[in-house]
Motif scaffolding. Structure first.
Motif, PDB file in Angstrom:
ATOM      1  N   GLY A 135       5.237  17.532  -7.569  1.00 33.09           N
ATOM      2  CA  GLY A 135       4.531  18.286  -6.560  1.00 33.09           C
ATOM      3  C   GLY A 135       3.107  17.795  -6.364  1.00 33.09           C
ATOM      4  N   GLN A 136       2.427  17.519  -7.461  1.00 29.76           N
ATOM      5  CA  GLN A 136       1.070  16.992  -7.364  1.00 29.76           C
ATOM      6  C   GLN A 136       1.067  15.610  -6.713  1.00 29.76           C
ATOM      7  OE1 GLN A 136      -0.149  17.126 -11.466  1.00 29.76           O
ATOM      8  NE2 GLN A 136      -0.717  19.297 -11.382  1.00 29.76           N
ATOM      9  N   ARG A 137       2.016  14.792  -7.103  1.00 31.62           N
ATOM     10  CA  ARG A 137       2.090  13.438  -6.547  1.00 31.62           C
ATOM     11  C   ARG A 137       2.374  13.479  -5.043  1.00 31.62           C
ATOM     12  NH1 ARG A 137       5.411  11.762 -10.083  1.00 31.62           N
ATOM     13  NH2 ARG A 137       7.286  11.862  -8.815  1.00 31.62           N
ATOM     14  N   THR A 138       3.204  14.410  -4.611  1.00 29.28           N
ATOM     15  CA  THR A 138       3.505  14.540  -3.188  1.00 29.28           C
ATOM     16  C   THR A 138       2.270  14.970  -2.401  1.00 29.28           C
ATOM     17  OG1 THR A 138       5.815  15.103  -3.657  1.00 29.28           O
ATOM     18  CG2 THR A 138       4.955  15.737  -1.506  1.00 29.28           C
ATOM     19  N   LEU A 139       1.498  15.922  -2.942  1.00 29.99           N
ATOM     20  CA  LEU A 139       0.267  16.346  -2.283  1.00 29.99           C
ATOM     21  C   LEU A 139      -0.718  15.187  -2.163  1.00 29.99           C
ATOM     22  CD1 LEU A 139      -0.331  19.859  -3.902  1.00 29.99           C
ATOM     23  CD2 LEU A 139       0.283  19.388  -1.525  1.00 29.99           C
ATOM     24  N   LEU A 140      -0.836  14.401  -3.220  1.00 28.07           N
ATOM     25  CA  LEU A 140      -1.739  13.252  -3.179  1.00 28.07           C
ATOM     26  C   LEU A 140      -1.282  12.226  -2.151  1.00 28.07           C
ATOM     27  CD1 LEU A 140      -2.396  12.766  -6.996  1.00 28.07           C
ATOM     28  CD2 LEU A 140      -4.080  13.442  -5.272  1.00 28.07           C
ATOM     29  N   PHE A 141       0.009  12.011  -2.073  1.00 22.88           N
ATOM     30  CA  PHE A 141       0.538  11.062  -1.098  1.00 22.88           C
ATOM     31  C   PHE A 141       0.252  11.538   0.325  1.00 22.88           C
ATOM     32  CE2 PHE A 141       4.126   9.806   1.676  1.00 22.88           C
ATOM     33  CZ  PHE A 141       3.906   8.435   1.689  1.00 22.88           C
ATOM     34  N   ASP A 142       0.528  12.808   0.600  1.00 16.17           N
ATOM     35  CA  ASP A 142       0.282  13.341   1.945  1.00 16.17           C
ATOM     36  C   ASP A 142      -1.202  13.243   2.296  1.00 16.17           C
ATOM     37  OD1 ASP A 142       2.961  13.915   2.240  1.00 16.17           O
ATOM     38  OD2 ASP A 142       2.762  16.037   1.719  1.00 16.17           O
ATOM     39  N   LEU A 143      -2.070  13.559   1.346  1.00 11.38           N
ATOM     40  CA  LEU A 143      -3.506  13.487   1.605  1.00 11.38           C
ATOM     41  C   LEU A 143      -3.946  12.052   1.849  1.00 11.38           C
ATOM     42  CD1 LEU A 143      -6.284  14.797   1.757  1.00 11.38           C
ATOM     43  CD2 LEU A 143      -6.388  14.734  -0.756  1.00 11.38           C
ATOM     44  N   ASP A 144      -3.448  11.139   1.036  1.00 13.64           N
ATOM     45  CA  ASP A 144      -3.824   9.733   1.200  1.00 13.64           C
ATOM     46  C   ASP A 144      -3.345   9.190   2.540  1.00 13.64           C
ATOM     47  OD1 ASP A 144      -4.863   7.194   0.342  1.00 13.64           O
ATOM     48  OD2 ASP A 144      -2.806   6.562  -0.066  1.00 13.64           O
ATOM     49  N   GLN A 145      -2.120   9.532   2.936  1.00 14.59           N
ATOM     50  CA  GLN A 145      -1.612   9.058   4.224  1.00 14.59           C
ATOM     51  C   GLN A 145      -2.410   9.650   5.383  1.00 14.59           C
ATOM     52  OE1 GLN A 145       1.040   6.598   4.546  1.00 14.59           O
ATOM     53  NE2 GLN A 145       0.171   6.493   2.505  1.00 14.59           N
ATOM     54  N   ALA A 146      -2.826  10.918   5.256  1.00 15.25           N
ATOM     55  CA  ALA A 146      -3.637  11.529   6.303  1.00 15.25           C
ATOM     56  C   ALA A 146      -4.998  10.837   6.409  1.00 15.25           C
ATOM     57  CB  ALA A 146      -3.820  13.022   6.019  1.00 15.25           C
ATOM     58  N   ILE A 147      -5.598  10.530   5.269  1.00 14.49           N
ATOM     59  CA  ILE A 147      -6.885   9.837   5.269  1.00 14.49           C
ATOM     60  C   ILE A 147      -6.750   8.468   5.932  1.00 14.49           C
ATOM     61  CG2 ILE A 147      -8.611   8.736   3.774  1.00 14.49           C
ATOM     62  CD1 ILE A 147      -8.168  11.084   1.815  1.00 14.49           C
ATOM     63  N   GLN A 148      -5.686   7.746   5.579  1.00 14.74           N
ATOM     64  CA  GLN A 148      -5.479   6.434   6.184  1.00 14.74           C
ATOM     65  C   GLN A 148      -5.241   6.541   7.689  1.00 14.74           C
ATOM     66  OE1 GLN A 148      -2.882   3.641   4.133  1.00 14.74           O
ATOM     67  NE2 GLN A 148      -3.083   4.797   2.234  1.00 14.74           N
ATOM     68  N   GLY A 149      -4.597   7.647   8.111  1.00 17.03           N
ATOM     69  CA  GLY A 149      -4.323   7.825   9.525  1.00 17.03           C
ATOM     70  C   GLY A 149      -5.565   8.101  10.354  1.00 17.03           C
ATOM     71  N   VAL A 150      -6.515   8.856   9.788  1.00 13.75           N
ATOM     72  CA  VAL A 150      -7.703   9.218  10.569  1.00 13.75           C
ATOM     73  C   VAL A 150      -8.840   8.209  10.398  1.00 13.75           C
ATOM     74  CG1 VAL A 150      -7.130  11.662  10.443  1.00 13.75           C
ATOM     75  CG2 VAL A 150      -8.698  10.694   8.743  1.00 13.75           C
ATOM     76  N   PRO A 167       0.804  -1.231   0.000  1.00 12.14           N
ATOM     77  CA  PRO A 167       0.000   0.000   0.000  1.00 12.14           C
ATOM     78  C   PRO A 167       0.836   1.280   0.000  1.00 12.14           C
ATOM     79  CG  PRO A 167      -0.846  -1.573   1.605  1.00 12.14           C
ATOM     80  CD  PRO A 167       0.477  -2.098   1.144  1.00 12.14           C
ATOM     81  N   LEU A 168       1.969   1.272   0.699  1.00 12.69           N
ATOM     82  CA  LEU A 168       2.792   2.481   0.765  1.00 12.69           C
ATOM     83  C   LEU A 168       3.400   2.779  -0.600  1.00 12.69           C
ATOM     84  CD1 LEU A 168       3.974   4.761   2.435  1.00 12.69           C
ATOM     85  CD2 LEU A 168       5.853   3.237   3.085  1.00 12.69           C
ATOM     86  N   PHE A 169       3.879   1.741  -1.285  1.00 11.59           N
ATOM     87  CA  PHE A 169       4.438   1.944  -2.623  1.00 11.59           C
ATOM     88  C   PHE A 169       3.375   2.478  -3.579  1.00 11.59           C
ATOM     89  CE2 PHE A 169       4.970   0.338  -6.949  1.00 11.59           C
ATOM     90  CZ  PHE A 169       6.177   0.930  -7.293  1.00 11.59           C
ATOM     91  N   VAL A 170       2.210   1.873  -3.566  1.00 14.79           N
ATOM     92  CA  VAL A 170       1.144   2.294  -4.480  1.00 14.79           C
ATOM     93  C   VAL A 170       0.730   3.733  -4.191  1.00 14.79           C
ATOM     94  CG1 VAL A 170      -1.228   1.862  -5.210  1.00 14.79           C
ATOM     95  CG2 VAL A 170       0.333  -0.058  -4.867  1.00 14.79           C
TER      96      VAL A 170
END
Length: 227
Positions: A184-199, A68-71
Motif C-alpha cells: 500500500g505504501q509503495r503504491t502511494l509512492l508510485f502514484d505520487l511520483d507519476q503525478a509529479i513527473q506528469g506535472v 524509470p517506470l520500473f524504478v
C-alpha cells in the motif's frame, strides 16, 4: 498493483534472446518448485548456472535498472537474478504463491520477494493459452503481453499460468525486494511520483508547489524505506 512496462526489449533484441535460448538445454521446471507447487508445475527452465541464461539475465538487469517506470514502481533494493522458462505441449503452472524468502544461486544473495516480474519473449499469436492469471482485490486479471514487455505484480498474490495448447511461451522471470516492503505504501509512492513527473513539464522552473510535492515524496520514502 499491476504495472505493465513496455519495450524492455525491442523486437530485434527479443529475436537475439530467442535465438540464444533456442540453443540451450531446457530442464524439467518442476525440480525447482516447492512441495505444494511441484505437482502443479509442468514447464521447462534453464539451469540457474546456464551461461547463456546468466548473460541474458545480466542484460535484463542493466535494462530495468535504467528504466524509470520500473524504478518508480519497484523501488528495488535487491533483485533475484532473472531466470528463463518455457511452456509448450500443455505445459502449465497451477495456482501458487511465490516463496516469501529466496536465496539466489550460490547463496550470494538472500531476499524477501515483494514483487514478481515476467518478461514475455514470445508474441501472443505464437501460442494459445499461457495467460498469466493474477488474483487480486478486484478479481482475476489475465496477462498476455507482446514480446519484450514486462508485467510487475505483487509476489504475495495467488497466480497461475494457463496450459499452452499450441506453440511455445518463452519468458524470463525474477523477483524484487523493495526498499518499501508494504504494498500500500509503495503504491502511494508510485502514484505520487507519476503525478509529479506528469506535472513537471507544465510547471515553471522553481515552482514552489512542485518543490513541496517532491519533498513530500522523498520524505515519505525516508519514513517508509528499510535498508
Amino acid at each position: 498493483m499491476l504495472i505493465a512496462i513496455e519495450r524492455v526489449l525491442d523486437k530485434g533484441e527479443v529475436g537475439v534472446f530467442r535465438a540464444r535460448l533456442d540453443g540451450c538445454a531446457w530442464q524439467d521446471g518442476a525440480a525447482t518448485a516447492g512441495g505444494l507447487a511441484r505437482s502443479q508445475k509442468t514447464n521447462q527452465q534453464l539451469a540457474e548456472d546456464d551461461p547463456v541464461g546468466v548473460a541474458l539475465g545480466e542484460d535484463i538487469l542493466r535494462r530495468i535498472g535504467a528504466n524509470p517506470l520500473f524504478v518508480s514502481a519497484a523501488l528495488p533494493n535487491k533483485i533475484y537474478p532473472p531466470r528463463f522458462n518455457r511452456y509448450a505441449g500443455g505445459g502449465a503452472y497451477g495456482a501458487h504463491v511465490d516463496s516469501a524468502l529466496m536465496r539466489a544461486p550460490r547463496g550470494e544473495l538472500m531476499l524477501r520477494s515483494d514483487l514478481s516480474a515476467t518478461l514475455f519473449l514470445s508474441e501472443p499469436d505464437e501460442y494459445d493459452g499461457g495467460e498469466l492469471e493474477i488474483e487480486g482485490p478486484f478479481g482475476v486479471q489475465s496477462v498476455k503481453l507482446p514480446a519484450g514487455d514486462m508485467i510487475l505484480y505483487p509476489a504475495s498474490s495467488l497466480h497461475r499460468v494457463t496450459p499452452v495448447t499450441r506453440g511455445a511461451r518463452v519468458a524470463s522471470f525474477f523477483w524484487i525486494e523493495s526498499f518499501v516492503g508494504d504494498e500500500g505504501q509503495r503504491t502511494l509512492l508510485f502514484d505520487l511520483d507519476q503525478a509529479i513527473q506528469g506535472v513537471t513539464p507544465l510547471a515553471k522552473a522553481g515552482d514552489e508547489n512542485l518543490l513541496k510535492l517532491t519533498g513530500v515524496y522523498h520524505n515519505l520514502v525516508r519514513r517508509w524505506a528499510v535498508t
